[in-house]
Design a protein around this motif. Structure first.
Motif, PDB file in Angstrom:
ATOM      1  N   MET A  16       0.832  -1.198   0.000  1.00 13.12           N
ATOM      2  CA  MET A  16       0.000   0.000   0.000  1.00 13.12           C
ATOM      3  C   MET A  16       0.874   1.259   0.000  1.00 13.12           C
ATOM      4  O   MET A  16       0.596   2.229  -0.717  1.00 13.12           O
ATOM      5  N   LEU A  17       1.967   1.282   0.728  1.00 13.31           N
ATOM      6  CA  LEU A  17       2.885   2.416   0.734  1.00 13.31           C
ATOM      7  C   LEU A  17       3.539   2.595  -0.635  1.00 13.31           C
ATOM      8  O   LEU A  17       3.728   3.728  -1.104  1.00 13.31           O
ATOM      9  N   LEU A  18       3.882   1.503  -1.265  1.00 18.44           N
ATOM     10  CA  LEU A  18       4.478   1.576  -2.607  1.00 18.44           C
ATOM     11  C   LEU A  18       3.477   2.132  -3.617  1.00 18.44           C
ATOM     12  O   LEU A  18       3.828   2.977  -4.454  1.00 18.44           O
ATOM     13  N   ALA A  22       3.835   5.583  -5.641  1.00 18.09           N
ATOM     14  CA  ALA A  22       3.734   5.624  -7.100  1.00 18.09           C
ATOM     15  C   ALA A  22       2.686   6.654  -7.528  1.00 18.09           C
ATOM     16  O   ALA A  22       2.914   7.442  -8.464  1.00 18.09           O
ATOM     17  N   ILE A  23       1.555   6.677  -6.853  1.00 21.16           N
ATOM     18  CA  ILE A  23       0.497   7.646  -7.172  1.00 21.16           C
ATOM     19  C   ILE A  23       1.007   9.059  -6.913  1.00 21.16           C
ATOM     20  O   ILE A  23       0.781   9.978  -7.707  1.00 21.16           O
ATOM     21  N   GLN A  24       1.727   9.235  -5.809  1.00 20.49           N
ATOM     22  CA  GLN A  24       2.268  10.553  -5.490  1.00 20.49           C
ATOM     23  C   GLN A  24       3.262  10.998  -6.561  1.00 20.49           C
ATOM     24  O   GLN A  24       3.266  12.158  -6.973  1.00 20.49           O
ATOM     25  N   LEU A  25       4.110  10.091  -7.057  1.00 20.14           N
ATOM     26  CA  LEU A  25       5.052  10.434  -8.128  1.00 20.14           C
ATOM     27  C   LEU A  25       4.310  10.833  -9.403  1.00 20.14           C
ATOM     28  O   LEU A  25       4.683  11.800 -10.080  1.00 20.14           O
ATOM     29  N   ARG A  29       4.524  14.518 -11.125  1.00 20.03           N
ATOM     30  CA  ARG A  29       4.872  14.702 -12.545  1.00 20.03           C
ATOM     31  C   ARG A  29       3.776  15.459 -13.280  1.00 20.03           C
ATOM     32  O   ARG A  29       4.053  16.341 -14.088  1.00 20.03           O
ATOM     33  N   ARG A  30       2.539  15.094 -13.004  1.00 19.35           N
ATOM     34  CA  ARG A  30       1.410  15.767 -13.660  1.00 19.35           C
ATOM     35  C   ARG A  30       1.360  17.243 -13.258  1.00 19.35           C
ATOM     36  O   ARG A  30       1.101  18.115 -14.089  1.00 19.35           O
ATOM     37  N   ARG A  31       1.618  17.530 -11.969  1.00 23.49           N
ATOM     38  CA  ARG A  31       1.619  18.909 -11.504  1.00 23.49           C
ATOM     39  C   ARG A  31       2.713  19.704 -12.217  1.00 23.49           C
ATOM     40  O   ARG A  31       2.481  20.833 -12.657  1.00 23.49           O
ATOM     41  N   ARG A  32       3.903  19.121 -12.336  1.00 27.90           N
ATOM     42  CA  ARG A  32       4.999  19.811 -13.040  1.00 27.90           C
ATOM     43  C   ARG A  32       4.642  20.050 -14.501  1.00 27.90           C
ATOM     44  O   ARG A  32       4.941  21.108 -15.060  1.00 27.90           O
ATOM     45  N   GLN A  33       4.026  19.056 -15.115  1.00 31.22           N
ATOM     46  CA  GLN A  33       3.606  19.196 -16.507  1.00 31.22           C
ATOM     47  C   GLN A  33       2.584  20.332 -16.637  1.00 31.22           C
ATOM     48  O   GLN A  33       2.689  21.163 -17.540  1.00 31.22           O
ATOM     49  N   LEU A  34       1.623  20.398 -15.741  1.00 34.60           N
ATOM     50  CA  LEU A  34       0.627  21.467 -15.770  1.00 34.60           C
ATOM     51  C   LEU A  34       1.257  22.828 -15.497  1.00 34.60           C
ATOM     52  O   LEU A  34       0.872  23.837 -16.104  1.00 34.60           O
TER      53      LEU A  34
END
Length: 164
Positions: A16-18, A22-25, A29-34
């Motif tokens: 669950m932590l992994l 992964a979701i946080q990464l 990435r999506r935030r940086r792209q936006l």
């Protein structure tokens, strides 16, 4: 049995932590792209504003150039004192009207001028003409006047009223 359950629970928590990492990464990435898209959009808007300013400056330059050409012609005709037709009795206005009449004739345009200021033109090159009309409208508006333009098939009629 109890020891096996602890390992299963620990493995589930680790898994669950992994997954959460992964979701946080993915979200980072999506935030940086936006953020990059937002910066690009801001730059595009800034470029668009600069373009609009450049277009406005170009329009102003063309107006000034138009006025200077007309003033130069008027000064030359007044200095020569020849060829000025008396339409209104105002030397400057008569000089401008005479020059416009002459320019129209050279371009093959029939232009009739009467004392009420009616013009009959046949300009077809819209891109290189019309600055004078825009300038006239600006002047009339500046002095709280009225301007009425009417296209009557073979005649273009302009009436300008400016309070004294």
């Amino acid at each position: 049995m109890r020891g096996d359950n602890i390992w299963i629970i620990a493995a589930a928590i680790l898994l669950m932590l992994l997954v959460m990492s992964a979701i946080q990464l993915v979200l980072i990435r999506r935030r940086r792209q936006l953020e990059r898209q937002y910066k690009d959009l801001e730059q595009t808007i800034s470029d668009d504003e600069q373009y609009r300013r450049a277009v406005d400056e170009n329009r102003n330059y063309r107006h000034i150039r138009h006025d200077l050409k007309k003033q130069e012609r008027v000064m030359a005709m007044v200095a020569e004192g020849t060829g000025i037709t008396k339409y209104t009795g105002n030397i400057v206005l008569d000089t401008v009207l005479t020059q416009e009449y002459s320019d129209a004739a050279l371009s093959g345009i029939v232009m009739n001028i009467d004392v009420t200021g009616e013009f009959d033109t046949g300009l077809s090159d819209k891109e290189n003409h019309g600055y004078g009309v825009t300038i006239i409208r600006d002047i009339v508006q500046r002095y709280n006047g009225e301007i009425h333009m009417q296209d009557e098939h073979d005649m273009f009629r302009t009436e300008i009223r400016i309070p004294l």
